[in-house]
Design a protein around this motif. Structure first.
Motif, PDB file in Angstrom:
ATOM      1  N   GLN A 142      33.974  47.790  55.131  1.00  0.00           N
ATOM      2  CA  GLN A 142      34.992  47.587  54.300  1.00  0.00           C
ATOM      3  C   GLN A 142      35.486  45.970  54.276  1.00  0.00           C
ATOM      4  N   ALA A 143      34.895  45.320  55.454  1.00  0.00           N
ATOM      5  CA  ALA A 143      35.024  43.805  55.659  1.00  0.00           C
ATOM      6  C   ALA A 143      34.128  43.233  54.256  1.00  0.00           C
ATOM      7  N   GLU A 144      33.189  43.771  54.026  1.00  0.00           N
ATOM      8  CA  GLU A 144      32.190  43.308  52.965  1.00  0.00           C
ATOM      9  C   GLU A 144      32.820  43.494  51.564  1.00  0.00           C
ATOM     10  N   ALA A 145      33.523  44.828  51.553  1.00  0.00           N
ATOM     11  CA  ALA A 145      34.167  45.140  50.188  1.00  0.00           C
ATOM     12  C   ALA A 145      35.408  44.075  49.959  1.00  0.00           C
ATOM     13  N   TYR A 146      36.100  44.018  50.872  1.00  0.00           N
ATOM     14  CA  TYR A 146      37.245  42.984  50.778  1.00  0.00           C
ATOM     15  C   TYR A 146      36.972  41.602  50.478  1.00  0.00           C
ATOM     16  N   VAL A 203      34.066  40.548  48.956  1.00  0.00           N
ATOM     17  CA  VAL A 203      33.774  40.320  47.403  1.00  0.00           C
ATOM     18  C   VAL A 203      34.826  40.883  46.387  1.00  0.00           C
ATOM     19  N   ASN A 204      35.488  42.013  46.554  1.00  0.00           N
ATOM     20  CA  ASN A 204      36.394  42.268  45.497  1.00  0.00           C
ATOM     21  C   ASN A 204      37.656  41.879  45.726  1.00  0.00           C
ATOM     22  N   THR A 205      38.331  41.473  46.736  1.00  0.00           N
ATOM     23  CA  THR A 205      39.759  40.751  46.938  1.00  0.00           C
ATOM     24  C   THR A 205      39.753  39.400  47.116  1.00  0.00           C
ATOM     25  N   VAL A 206      38.892  38.948  48.161  1.00  0.00           N
ATOM     26  CA  VAL A 206      38.970  37.496  48.385  1.00  0.00           C
ATOM     27  C   VAL A 206      37.962  36.712  47.513  1.00  0.00           C
ATOM     28  N   GLY A 207      37.128  37.347  46.855  1.00  0.00           N
ATOM     29  CA  GLY A 207      36.165  36.535  45.840  1.00  0.00           C
ATOM     30  C   GLY A 207      37.171  36.719  44.718  1.00  0.00           C
ATOM     31  N   THR A 208      37.967  37.384  44.197  1.00  0.00           N
ATOM     32  CA  THR A 208      38.728  37.401  42.899  1.00  0.00           C
ATOM     33  C   THR A 208      39.794  36.178  43.370  1.00  0.00           C
ATOM     34  N   VAL A 209      40.580  36.141  44.584  1.00  0.00           N
ATOM     35  CA  VAL A 209      41.318  34.938  44.796  1.00  0.00           C
ATOM     36  C   VAL A 209      40.764  33.552  44.575  1.00  0.00           C
ATOM     37  N   GLN A 210      39.472  33.637  45.011  1.00  0.00           N
ATOM     38  CA  GLN A 210      38.826  32.231  45.000  1.00  0.00           C
ATOM     39  C   GLN A 210      38.459  32.048  43.702  1.00  0.00           C
ATOM     40  N   LEU A 211      38.037  32.727  42.840  1.00  0.00           N
ATOM     41  CA  LEU A 211      37.858  32.521  41.216  1.00  0.00           C
ATOM     42  C   LEU A 211      39.418  32.248  40.524  1.00  0.00           C
ATOM     43  N   LEU A 212      40.418  32.761  40.903  1.00  0.00           N
ATOM     44  CA  LEU A 212      41.543  32.588  40.542  1.00  0.00           C
ATOM     45  C   LEU A 212      42.173  31.063  40.682  1.00  0.00           C
ATOM     46  N   LEU A 213      41.842  30.727  42.183  1.00  0.00           N
ATOM     47  CA  LEU A 213      41.986  29.107  42.487  1.00  0.00           C
ATOM     48  C   LEU A 213      41.262  28.174  41.571  1.00  0.00           C
ATOM     49  N   ASN A 214      39.944  28.496  41.334  1.00  0.00           N
ATOM     50  CA  ASN A 214      39.126  27.582  40.556  1.00  0.00           C
ATOM     51  C   ASN A 214      39.765  27.562  38.949  1.00  0.00           C
ATOM     52  N   ALA A 215      39.957  28.674  38.503  1.00  0.00           N
ATOM     53  CA  ALA A 215      40.432  29.084  37.127  1.00  0.00           C
ATOM     54  C   ALA A 215      41.748  28.245  37.137  1.00  0.00           C
ATOM     55  N   ALA A 216      42.532  28.351  37.741  1.00  0.00           N
ATOM     56  CA  ALA A 216      43.815  27.757  37.800  1.00  0.00           C
ATOM     57  C   ALA A 216      43.523  26.137  37.697  1.00  0.00           C
ATOM     58  N   LYS A 230      30.518  50.493  44.346  1.00  0.00           N
ATOM     59  CA  LYS A 230      30.099  51.913  45.023  1.00  0.00           C
ATOM     60  C   LYS A 230      31.212  52.172  46.038  1.00  0.00           C
ATOM     61  N   PRO A 231      32.025  53.062  46.005  1.00  0.00           N
ATOM     62  CA  PRO A 231      32.906  53.405  46.555  1.00  0.00           C
ATOM     63  C   PRO A 231      32.549  53.802  47.924  1.00  0.00           C
ATOM     64  N   ASP A 232      31.321  54.545  48.352  1.00  0.00           N
ATOM     65  CA  ASP A 232      30.943  54.913  49.527  1.00  0.00           C
ATOM     66  C   ASP A 232      30.490  53.640  50.325  1.00  0.00           C
ATOM     67  N   ASP A 233      29.714  52.587  49.618  1.00  0.00           N
ATOM     68  CA  ASP A 233      29.485  51.525  50.201  1.00  0.00           C
ATOM     69  C   ASP A 233      30.813  50.646  50.820  1.00  0.00           C
ATOM     70  N   ARG A 260      41.755  50.392  46.895  1.00  0.00           N
ATOM     71  CA  ARG A 260      42.559  49.446  47.610  1.00  0.00           C
ATOM     72  C   ARG A 260      42.205  48.106  47.428  1.00  0.00           C
ATOM     73  N   THR A 261      40.969  47.690  47.569  1.00  0.00           N
ATOM     74  CA  THR A 261      40.392  46.272  47.157  1.00  0.00           C
ATOM     75  C   THR A 261      40.753  45.662  45.840  1.00  0.00           C
ATOM     76  N   LYS A 262      40.468  46.492  44.808  1.00  0.00           N
ATOM     77  CA  LYS A 262      40.799  46.281  43.552  1.00  0.00           C
ATOM     78  C   LYS A 262      42.172  46.360  43.119  1.00  0.00           C
ATOM     79  N   LEU A 263      43.090  47.163  43.641  1.00  0.00           N
ATOM     80  CA  LEU A 263      44.512  46.942  43.699  1.00  0.00           C
ATOM     81  C   LEU A 263      44.833  45.699  44.121  1.00  0.00           C
ATOM     82  N   GLU A 264      44.548  45.371  45.423  1.00  0.00           N
ATOM     83  CA  GLU A 264      45.177  43.781  45.783  1.00  0.00           C
ATOM     84  C   GLU A 264      44.431  42.770  45.026  1.00  0.00           C
TER      85      GLU A 264
END
Length: 295
Positions: free
Chosen positions: A85-89, A91-104, A77-80, A140-144
Motif C-alpha cells: 500500500q505504501a508503494e501504491a500511494y 505512485v498513484n497519489t503522491v506521484g499525481t500531486v507532484q505532477l500537478l505541482l509541476n504542471a501548475a 494492479k489491484p492485488d499489488d 482509494r489511491t486513485k480517488l485521492e
C-alpha cells in the motif's frame, strides 16, 4: 501543441500517444523504463522519467513547458496495490500531486486517467456525479488523486475508464490477446463470470482524450464501452470470433478466486455525458474485438 504523456509504454499511454501524433501535436512520451515504441514521427519525443522523482520532473517540465499533461502512468494492479500500500500511494497519489505541482508552474491543462474502481459496484452503470466508495486500496489511491486534481487551478479533466483492451502497440498482452493465446494453446483457465464491466477499446479511449484536449473540456468524463459483459462473456466472445468451441475456459465466481484485493461486482460506467459533450461514440465489443485480433 506540446503534450506530455506519462505511462507511454502502457496500453493506454501508447494509444494516446499514437492518436495525438496523428492529430499533429508534438508529443513528449515518458515512461520510467526505456522507450518500447516504434514511433518514428517527426513530432515524437521520448523522455525516460520516473514521475515520482521530483528532480526528474523539474528538469523535464523546465525543458518541455507542456501545454497539456495526460497522466496515464499508474500502479494499476489491484492485488499489488493491496499488498504494498505504501508503494501504491507513492505512485498513484503522491506521484499525481507532484505532477500537478509541476504542471501548475507551466499552467498546463491536466488530464488524469482514473478508474471505475472508485465505485463500490453495488448498482452499476455509474454516472460522473455518483458518490465514490472504493472497495480496495487501488481505488482509494486513485480517488485521492482525483480529489487533488479537482483542486488544480489551471484547467483539468478526470477520465474514468473500464477494463481497457486493444492490440498491444508494444508491451504486454491485454486481457483479450492473453485469452486468445490460451485458446490457441488449449490451456485451462478460470475466468470470472459474476463481475459486470463495460470494456473499453483503447482506440476509443484515446479519441475521447484527444477530444477533451481539442475542446479544452473541463470536469469528469466517463470513457468506456457500452456493452455490459463479464470477463467470462468477453472470453467467450473471443472464442466465438476465433471459431474455437473446444476450449478449456471455466467460469468461476469472484469469491472462489480468493484475490488479495476485493473487486466491485457491477462496475460499468455511463458514457452519456461524453457522448453529449465530446461526440464520443465507442465501438461495440464485437467491433473492438475485430480490431484487436484481426489481421
Amino acid at each position: 501543441m506540446k503534450i506530455l504523456v506519462t505511462g507511454s509504454n502502457g496500453l493506454v499511454g501508447s494509444y494516446v500517444v499514437q492518436q495525438l501524433l496523428e492529430a499533429g501535436h508534438t508529443v513528449f512520451a515518458s515512461s520510467r523504463t526505456e522507450d518500447r515504441s516504434a514511433f518514428k514521427a517527426p513530432n515524437y519525443r521520448f523522455v525516460q522519467m520516473d514521475f515520482t522523482d521530483p528532480y526528474a520532473l523539474d528538469a523535464a517540465f523546465e525543458a518541455i513547458q507542456p501545454e497539456v499533461v495526460v497522466h496515464s502512468g499508474a500502479q494499476s494492479k489491484p492485488d499489488d496495490c493491496e499488498k504494498d500500500q505504501a508503494e501504491a500511494y507513492r505512485v498513484n497519489t503522491v506521484g499525481t500531486v507532484q505532477l500537478l505541482l509541476n504542471a501548475a508552474a507551466c499552467r498546463s491543462f491536466f488530464i488524469f486517467l482514473s478508474t471505475d474502481f472508485i465505485f463500490n459496484g453495488k448498482e452499476g452503470m455509474h454516472g460522473e456525479q455518483d458518490p465514490a466508495d472504493p472497495v480496495n486500496y487501488y481505488g482509494r489511491t486513485k480517488l485521492e488523486a482525483e480529489e487533488a486534481v479537482q483542486e488544480y487551478a489551471h484547467g483539468w479533466a478526470v477520465v474514468r475508464t473500464v477494463f481497457v483492451y486493444g492490440k498491444p502497440l508494444h508491451g504486454r498482452d491485454c486481457f483479450v490477446t492473453m485469452i486468445s493465446k490460451k485458446l490457441r494453446d488449449r490451456e485451462p483457465y478460470k475466468v470470472v463470470d459474476d463481475q459486470e464491466r463495460t470494456p473499453t477499446y483503447a482506440g476509443d479511449l484515446a479519441k475521447g482524450i484527444a477530444a477533451i484536449i481539442e475542446k479544452r473540456a473541463p470536469g469528469i468524463f466517463h470513457l468506456c464501452g457500452e456493452d455490459v459483459l463479464s470477463p467470462y462473456r468477453m472470453a467467450m466472445k473471443v472464442a466465438e470470433y476465433m471459431g474455437i468451441a473446444d476450449h478449456l475456459l471455466e467460469p468461476v465466481t469472484t469469491a472462489s478466486l480468493h484475490a488479495v484485493a476485493k473487486r466491485p461486482l457491477k462496475s460499468g460506467l455511463d458514457v452519456s455525458r461524453a457522448k453529449q459533450l465530446l461526440g464520443y461514440r465507442p465501438l461495440s465489443f464485437q467491433e473492438g474485438l475485430q480490431r484487436t485480433l484481426g489481421g
